[in-house]
Write a protein that holds these residues in place. Structure first.
Motif, PDB file in Angstrom:
ATOM      1  N   GLN A  52      14.700  57.761  36.194  1.00  0.00           N
ATOM      2  CA  GLN A  52      15.604  56.977  37.034  1.00  0.00           C
ATOM      3  C   GLN A  52      16.002  55.666  36.349  1.00  0.00           C
ATOM      4  O   GLN A  52      17.157  55.254  36.403  1.00  0.00           O
ATOM      5  CB  GLN A  52      14.979  56.695  38.391  1.00  0.00           C
ATOM      6  CG  GLN A  52      15.976  56.036  39.319  1.00  0.00           C
ATOM      7  CD  GLN A  52      15.635  56.237  40.764  1.00  0.00           C
ATOM      8  OE1 GLN A  52      14.907  57.152  41.120  1.00  0.00           O
ATOM      9  NE2 GLN A  52      16.162  55.385  41.602  1.00  0.00           N
ATOM     10  N   THR A  53      15.067  55.022  35.684  1.00  0.00           N
ATOM     11  CA  THR A  53      15.384  53.796  34.948  1.00  0.00           C
ATOM     12  C   THR A  53      16.339  54.103  33.804  1.00  0.00           C
ATOM     13  O   THR A  53      17.288  53.345  33.557  1.00  0.00           O
ATOM     14  CB  THR A  53      14.097  53.140  34.422  1.00  0.00           C
ATOM     15  OG1 THR A  53      13.235  52.872  35.528  1.00  0.00           O
ATOM     16  CG2 THR A  53      14.390  51.860  33.671  1.00  0.00           C
ATOM     17  N   LEU A  54      16.116  55.223  33.132  1.00  0.00           N
ATOM     18  CA  LEU A  54      17.030  55.656  32.073  1.00  0.00           C
ATOM     19  C   LEU A  54      18.430  55.882  32.637  1.00  0.00           C
ATOM     20  O   LEU A  54      19.429  55.477  32.043  1.00  0.00           O
ATOM     21  CB  LEU A  54      16.510  56.929  31.401  1.00  0.00           C
ATOM     22  CG  LEU A  54      17.438  57.577  30.365  1.00  0.00           C
ATOM     23  CD1 LEU A  54      17.731  56.623  29.210  1.00  0.00           C
ATOM     24  CD2 LEU A  54      16.813  58.877  29.848  1.00  0.00           C
ATOM     25  N   TYR A  55      18.507  56.504  33.805  1.00  0.00           N
ATOM     26  CA  TYR A  55      19.799  56.763  34.454  1.00  0.00           C
ATOM     27  C   TYR A  55      20.521  55.453  34.768  1.00  0.00           C
ATOM     28  O   TYR A  55      21.714  55.300  34.491  1.00  0.00           O
ATOM     29  CB  TYR A  55      19.554  57.566  35.731  1.00  0.00           C
ATOM     30  CG  TYR A  55      20.787  58.049  36.455  1.00  0.00           C
ATOM     31  CD1 TYR A  55      21.804  58.727  35.797  1.00  0.00           C
ATOM     32  CD2 TYR A  55      20.913  57.858  37.822  1.00  0.00           C
ATOM     33  CE1 TYR A  55      22.918  59.198  36.482  1.00  0.00           C
ATOM     34  CE2 TYR A  55      22.020  58.324  38.524  1.00  0.00           C
ATOM     35  CZ  TYR A  55      23.018  58.993  37.837  1.00  0.00           C
ATOM     36  OH  TYR A  55      24.117  59.458  38.517  1.00  0.00           O
ATOM     37  N   ILE A  56      19.810  54.493  35.304  1.00  0.00           N
ATOM     38  CA  ILE A  56      20.405  53.194  35.619  1.00  0.00           C
ATOM     39  C   ILE A  56      20.869  52.500  34.340  1.00  0.00           C
ATOM     40  O   ILE A  56      21.976  51.951  34.282  1.00  0.00           O
ATOM     41  CB  ILE A  56      19.415  52.324  36.419  1.00  0.00           C
ATOM     42  CG1 ILE A  56      19.278  52.901  37.836  1.00  0.00           C
ATOM     43  CG2 ILE A  56      19.851  50.864  36.456  1.00  0.00           C
ATOM     44  CD1 ILE A  56      18.146  52.327  38.642  1.00  0.00           C
ATOM     45  N   GLU A 117      17.809  51.905  46.251  1.00  0.00           N
ATOM     46  CA  GLU A 117      18.833  50.916  46.601  1.00  0.00           C
ATOM     47  C   GLU A 117      19.451  50.281  45.362  1.00  0.00           C
ATOM     48  O   GLU A 117      20.630  49.933  45.359  1.00  0.00           O
ATOM     49  CB  GLU A 117      18.248  49.853  47.530  1.00  0.00           C
ATOM     50  CG  GLU A 117      19.281  48.912  48.095  1.00  0.00           C
ATOM     51  CD  GLU A 117      20.508  49.580  48.717  1.00  0.00           C
ATOM     52  OE1 GLU A 117      21.633  49.079  48.498  1.00  0.00           O
ATOM     53  OE2 GLU A 117      20.367  50.607  49.416  1.00  0.00           O
ATOM     54  N   GLN A 118      18.681  50.128  44.288  1.00  0.00           N
ATOM     55  CA  GLN A 118      19.228  49.554  43.060  1.00  0.00           C
ATOM     56  C   GLN A 118      20.356  50.425  42.523  1.00  0.00           C
ATOM     57  O   GLN A 118      21.409  49.924  42.139  1.00  0.00           O
ATOM     58  CB  GLN A 118      18.134  49.384  42.004  1.00  0.00           C
ATOM     59  CG  GLN A 118      18.649  48.780  40.707  1.00  0.00           C
ATOM     60  CD  GLN A 118      17.602  48.720  39.604  1.00  0.00           C
ATOM     61  OE1 GLN A 118      16.494  49.232  39.757  1.00  0.00           O
ATOM     62  NE2 GLN A 118      17.954  48.111  38.498  1.00  0.00           N
ATOM     63  N   LEU A 119      20.146  51.718  42.509  1.00  0.00           N
ATOM     64  CA  LEU A 119      21.164  52.648  42.030  1.00  0.00           C
ATOM     65  C   LEU A 119      22.386  52.637  42.947  1.00  0.00           C
ATOM     66  O   LEU A 119      23.520  52.549  42.486  1.00  0.00           O
ATOM     67  CB  LEU A 119      20.588  54.062  41.928  1.00  0.00           C
ATOM     68  CG  LEU A 119      21.549  55.160  41.506  1.00  0.00           C
ATOM     69  CD1 LEU A 119      22.151  54.865  40.135  1.00  0.00           C
ATOM     70  CD2 LEU A 119      20.835  56.499  41.496  1.00  0.00           C
ATOM     71  N   ASN A 120      22.157  52.691  44.249  1.00  0.00           N
ATOM     72  CA  ASN A 120      23.267  52.667  45.201  1.00  0.00           C
ATOM     73  C   ASN A 120      24.067  51.372  45.086  1.00  0.00           C
ATOM     74  O   ASN A 120      25.298  51.387  45.137  1.00  0.00           O
ATOM     75  CB  ASN A 120      22.756  52.863  46.620  1.00  0.00           C
ATOM     76  CG  ASN A 120      22.163  54.236  46.832  1.00  0.00           C
ATOM     77  OD1 ASN A 120      22.461  55.174  46.099  1.00  0.00           O
ATOM     78  ND2 ASN A 120      21.305  54.365  47.821  1.00  0.00           N
ATOM     79  N   ALA A 121      23.377  50.252  44.912  1.00  0.00           N
ATOM     80  CA  ALA A 121      24.056  48.961  44.769  1.00  0.00           C
ATOM     81  C   ALA A 121      24.873  48.915  43.485  1.00  0.00           C
ATOM     82  O   ALA A 121      25.981  48.369  43.472  1.00  0.00           O
ATOM     83  CB  ALA A 121      23.030  47.826  44.793  1.00  0.00           C
TER      84      ALA A 121
END
Length: 191
Positions: A52-56, A117-121
């Protein structure tokens, strides 16, 4: 003690971005990412932490990589020519060539069922930034008299932003450049 493999972080982020763009977050497996990035599992986790961090980070890299297209709106001397130029380049990039069809951000929004929420934001922020760029250019167009003062530029900027994302989706399904161009021509007449 083993030696760590040195690599260009931006180059591997670009490769990860392409995997996420083509397959989506859920379908992009760790083995897919490792193969594309040419990294060991330990290097991936030591550098990026988790998928997920890689995706962001890949989405942030995508934003940086595509900023030149957004800068067309910011630097345009004419509202109408800037919007037309933006969409001509946008259609070219959405239909692919060196990259997958569509847009990583639009794809992420379509699959935006993440509780993160970080990804959605991050996705909402990118949508808002594009709409604001259209709005600011339309506002400049009103100031110069190119766009009539009675035009509702807030609604037009929302329309243009949504047109941008719909092109990304349609590019993956139909990819009919002439229909996309006709759509842009019709919208330009509305300005």
């Amino acid at each position: 003690m083993g030696r760590y493999k040195e690599f260009d972080k931006e180059a591997v982020l670009h490769k990860a971005m392409l995997v996420f763009w083509k397959k989506g977050y859920e379908a992009a497996s760790i083995p897919d990412l490792l193969e594309a990035m040419d990294l060991s599992r330990s290097s991936l986790y030591e550098t990026f932490g988790d998928k997920q961090t890689l995706y962001i980070e890949a989405i942030n890299w995508y934003k940086k990589w595509r900023q030149a297209k957004r800068d067309i709106l910011v630097n345009a001397t004419s509202a109408k020519s800037g919007i037309r130029q933006y969409f001509e380049i946008h259609i070219d990039s959405a239909l692919g060539g060196e990259s997958p069809k569509g847009c990583l951000i639009t794809n992420a929004a379509v699959g935006m069922d993440s509780p993160d929420e970080q990804l959605n934001a991050l996705i909402r922020e990118r949508f808002d930034e594009l709409e604001k760029s259209f709005y600011e250019l339309l506002r400049k167009g009103q100031e110069t008299g190119e766009i009539m003062p009675e035009k509702d530029i807030k609604t037009l900027s929302y329309l243009l932003s949504n047109l941008n994302h719909s092109i990304n989706i349609v590019a993956k399904v139909q990819g009919d450049r002439s229909k996309m161009q006709q759509m842009i021509d019709t919208v330009m007449e509305m300005l």
